[in-house]
Enzyme design. Structure first.
Site, short mmCIF file in Angstrom:
data_model
loop_
_atom_site.label_atom_id
_atom_site.label_comp_id
_atom_site.label_asym_id
_atom_site.label_seq_id
_atom_site.Cartn_x
_atom_site.Cartn_y
_atom_site.Cartn_z
N SER A 77 0.86 -1.19 0.00
CA SER A 77 0.00 0.00 0.00
C SER A 77 0.89 1.23 0.00
O SER A 77 2.04 1.16 0.46
CB SER A 77 -0.87 0.00 1.26
OG SER A 77 -1.54 1.24 1.40
N TYR B 272 -2.23 -0.17 10.32
CA TYR B 272 -2.24 -0.59 8.92
C TYR B 272 -0.91 -0.20 8.25
O TYR B 272 -0.30 -1.01 7.54
CB TYR B 272 -3.43 0.07 8.21
CG TYR B 272 -3.59 -0.29 6.75
CD1 TYR B 272 -4.05 -1.55 6.36
CD2 TYR B 272 -3.31 0.63 5.75
CE1 TYR B 272 -4.23 -1.87 5.02
CE2 TYR B 272 -3.47 0.32 4.41
CZ TYR B 272 -3.94 -0.93 4.05
OH TYR B 272 -4.10 -1.24 2.72
P1 NAP Z 1 -11.60 -5.67 0.20
O1 NAP Z 1 -12.50 -5.22 -0.89
O2 NAP Z 1 -11.93 -5.27 1.61
O3 NAP Z 1 -11.43 -7.26 0.12
C1 NAP Z 1 -10.63 -7.91 1.07
C2 NAP Z 1 -10.36 -9.34 0.62
O4 NAP Z 1 -9.53 -9.97 1.60
C3 NAP Z 1 -11.65 -10.15 0.53
O5 NAP Z 1 -11.50 -11.11 -0.49
C4 NAP Z 1 -11.69 -10.84 1.89
O6 NAP Z 1 -12.42 -12.07 1.89
C5 NAP Z 1 -10.21 -11.12 2.10
N1 NAP Z 1 -9.90 -11.29 3.53
C6 NAP Z 1 -9.96 -10.38 4.51
N2 NAP Z 1 -9.66 -10.96 5.71
C7 NAP Z 1 -9.41 -12.26 5.45
C8 NAP Z 1 -9.06 -13.39 6.24
N3 NAP Z 1 -8.90 -13.33 7.57
N4 NAP Z 1 -8.89 -14.58 5.63
C9 NAP Z 1 -9.06 -14.70 4.30
N5 NAP Z 1 -9.40 -13.69 3.48
C10 NAP Z 1 -9.56 -12.48 4.06
O7 NAP Z 1 -10.10 -5.18 -0.01
P2 NAP Z 1 -9.42 -4.43 -1.26
O8 NAP Z 1 -9.69 -2.99 -1.13
O9 NAP Z 1 -9.73 -5.14 -2.52
O10 NAP Z 1 -7.88 -4.63 -0.86
C11 NAP Z 1 -7.13 -5.71 -1.33
C12 NAP Z 1 -5.68 -5.50 -0.91
O11 NAP Z 1 -5.22 -4.24 -1.39
C13 NAP Z 1 -5.49 -5.46 0.61
O12 NAP Z 1 -4.29 -6.07 0.95
C14 NAP Z 1 -5.44 -3.98 0.91
O13 NAP Z 1 -4.74 -3.69 2.10
C15 NAP Z 1 -4.73 -3.46 -0.32
N6 NAP Z 1 -4.96 -2.04 -0.59
C16 NAP Z 1 -6.22 -1.56 -0.81
C17 NAP Z 1 -6.38 -0.21 -1.09
C18 NAP Z 1 -7.76 0.39 -1.35
O14 NAP Z 1 -7.86 1.63 -1.44
N7 NAP Z 1 -8.80 -0.38 -1.55
C19 NAP Z 1 -5.28 0.65 -1.11
C20 NAP Z 1 -4.01 0.12 -0.88
C21 NAP Z 1 -3.86 -1.23 -0.63
P3 NAP Z 1 -14.02 -12.08 2.23
O15 NAP Z 1 -14.73 -11.59 1.00
O16 NAP Z 1 -14.31 -13.49 2.55
O17 NAP Z 1 -14.20 -11.16 3.39
#
Ligand code: NAP
Length: 269
Positions: free
Chosen positions: A149, A162
Site C-alpha cells: 500500500s 495498517y
Molecule cells: P476488500 O475489498 O476489503 O477485500 C478484502 C479481501 O480480503 C476479501 O477477499 C476478503 O475475503 C479477504 N480477507 C480479509 N480478511 C481475510 C481473512 N482473515 N482470511 C481470508 N481472506 C480475508 O479489499 P481491497 O480494497 O480489494 O484490498 C485488497 C488489498 O489491497 C489489501 O491487501 C489492501 O490492504 C490493499 N490495498 C487496498 C487499497 C484500497 O484503497 N482499496 C489501497 C491500498 C492497498 P471475504 O470476502 O471473505 O471477506
C-alpha cells in the site's frame, strides 16, 4: 459476459497455475479475472466458502477455476488454501498475496485485538502463504506478487497499525526476494486509494461521505482514485515473463501520492 482474450498477446498466462488470495471481491477479484482472461487456471479465495463461491458464480463464464477458501489469519488456514490450489492444478506458478484488512482508528483506540487482526492477515498470513507455496514455486520457477500500500511507503495519520503492517509487507518482499532468488521472484504492488469496499465502507461512515470521497481524490496529485483493473494490470505484468529481471521491487500505483510533498513548491519553504 464474454471473456477478453489476451492469449497470443504480450501477457500470456496460458495454463499457468495461479492463486490469488482475497479474490472474492475488490482488487483481488479483478486480478483473478484478468489472469483468467490471459489463459491462466486460477484458484479463487475468500475467507469463507460462501464468499469464494459467490465470486465463482460471478465468474461463471470462465473455466479452469477452483475455490480455495480459508482464513488467512491462521497458519493452518494459509496452508490449507495453498494446498487446495496446488492439489487442484498439480502445482503453482504464481501466488498473489492480496487478502488484507484495514481499519482507521486514532492510536488511543487501537487495542490488542485490532493489532492482532491486522498483523495476522496482512503480515503473518502473507508470510505463511508464501512459506507453503515456495516449494512448488521453486519447481515451476514461479513468482510471488504481494499487495502492499502507499501506506507502507509514507506515514498516514489515523491508520498507524495498517501503515506498520504494509511497510512490513514491502520489506518482507525484499528479504524474501533475496532469500529465494534465483528460483522464485518476489515483488510488491503498492496501490493508493482504489475503489473497493475497503474505502467505500470507511467513506460511508463519515458525516459527509461525498466530501470525504472528494478529499480522497484530492489526496493524490493526479486527483483520482484508481480502478481495481489498474492494479490488476501491474500485478499481471510483474507476474509475467516480461518482468523476468525484476525481483524485490515495489511498484507504487498511487497517482503520485508517495512521490513527495506537493505542497512544497521549489525553494519557497
Ligand atoms: P476488500 O475489498 O476489503 O477485500 C478484502 C479481501 O480480503 C476479501 O477477499 C476478503 O475475503 C479477504 N480477507 C480479509 N480478511 C481475510 C481473512 N482473515 N482470511 C481470508 N481472506 C480475508 O479489499 P481491497 O480494497 O480489494 O484490498 C485488497 C488489498 O489491497 C489489501 O491487501 C489492501 O490492504 C490493499 N490495498 C487496498 C487499497 C484500497 O484503497 N482499496 C489501497 C491500498 C492497498 P471475504 O470476502 O471473505 O471477506
Amino acid at each position: 459476459m464474454k471473456p477478453r482474450n489476451f492469449r497470443g498477446y504480450d501477457l500470456d498466462f496460458t495454463d499457468k497455475r495461479v492463486l490469488v488470495t482475497g479474490s472474492s471481491r475488490g482488487i483481488g477479484f479483478d486480478i483473478a479475472k484478468m489472469f483468467l482472461d490471459a489463459g491462466a487456471r486460477v484458484a479463487i479465495h475468500g475467507s469463507t466458502e460462501k464468499s469464494a463461491g459467490a465470486a465463482m458464480e460471478r465468474l461463471a463464464d470462465y473455466e479452469h477455476m477452483v475455490a480455495a477458501p480459508g482464513d488467512i489469519g491462521t497458519v493452518a488456514g494459509c496452508e490449507s488454501v495453498v494446498a487446495t490450489a496446488i492439489e487442484a492444478f498439480g502445482g503453482l506458478d504464481v501466488l498473489v498475496n492480496n487478502a488484507g484488512v484495514g481499519a482507521g482508528r486514532p492510536i488511543a483506540d487501537c487495542d490488542e485485538a485490532m493489532w492482532d487482526a491486522h498483523c495476522d492477515v496482512n503480515l503473518k498470513g502473507l508470510f505463511f502463504c508464501c512459506r507453503a507455496a515456495i516449494p512448488e514455486l521453486t519447481k515451476s520457477n514461479g513468482n510471488i506478487v504481494n499487495i502492499g500500500s502507499d501506506a507502507g511507503i509514507h506515514g498516514c495519520p489515523g491508520i498507524t497499525v495498517y501503515c506498520a503492517t504494509k511497510a512490513g509487507v514491502i520489506n518482507m518482499s525484499r528479504a524474501m526476494a533475496l532469500e529465494i532468488a534465483p528460483d522464485v521472484r518476489v515483488n510488491c504492488v503498492c496501490p493508493g486509494y482504489v475503489d473497493t469496499d475497503m474505502i467505500r465502507l470507511s467513506v460511508k461512515k463519515k458525516a459527509d461521505p461525498e466530501a470525504a470521497w472528494q478529499r480522497m481524490k484530492d489526496y493524490s496529485p493526479l486527483r483520482r482514485i484508481a480502478s481495481t483493473e489498474e492494479i490488476a494490470y501491474a500485478v499481471l505484468y510483474l507476474a509475467s515473463d516480461k518482468a523476468r529481471n525484476i525481483t524485490g521491487t515495489s511498484l507504487a500505483i498511487d497517482g503520485g501520492t508517495t512521490a513527495g510533498d506537493k505542497t512544497i513548491v521549489g525553494k519557497n519553504i
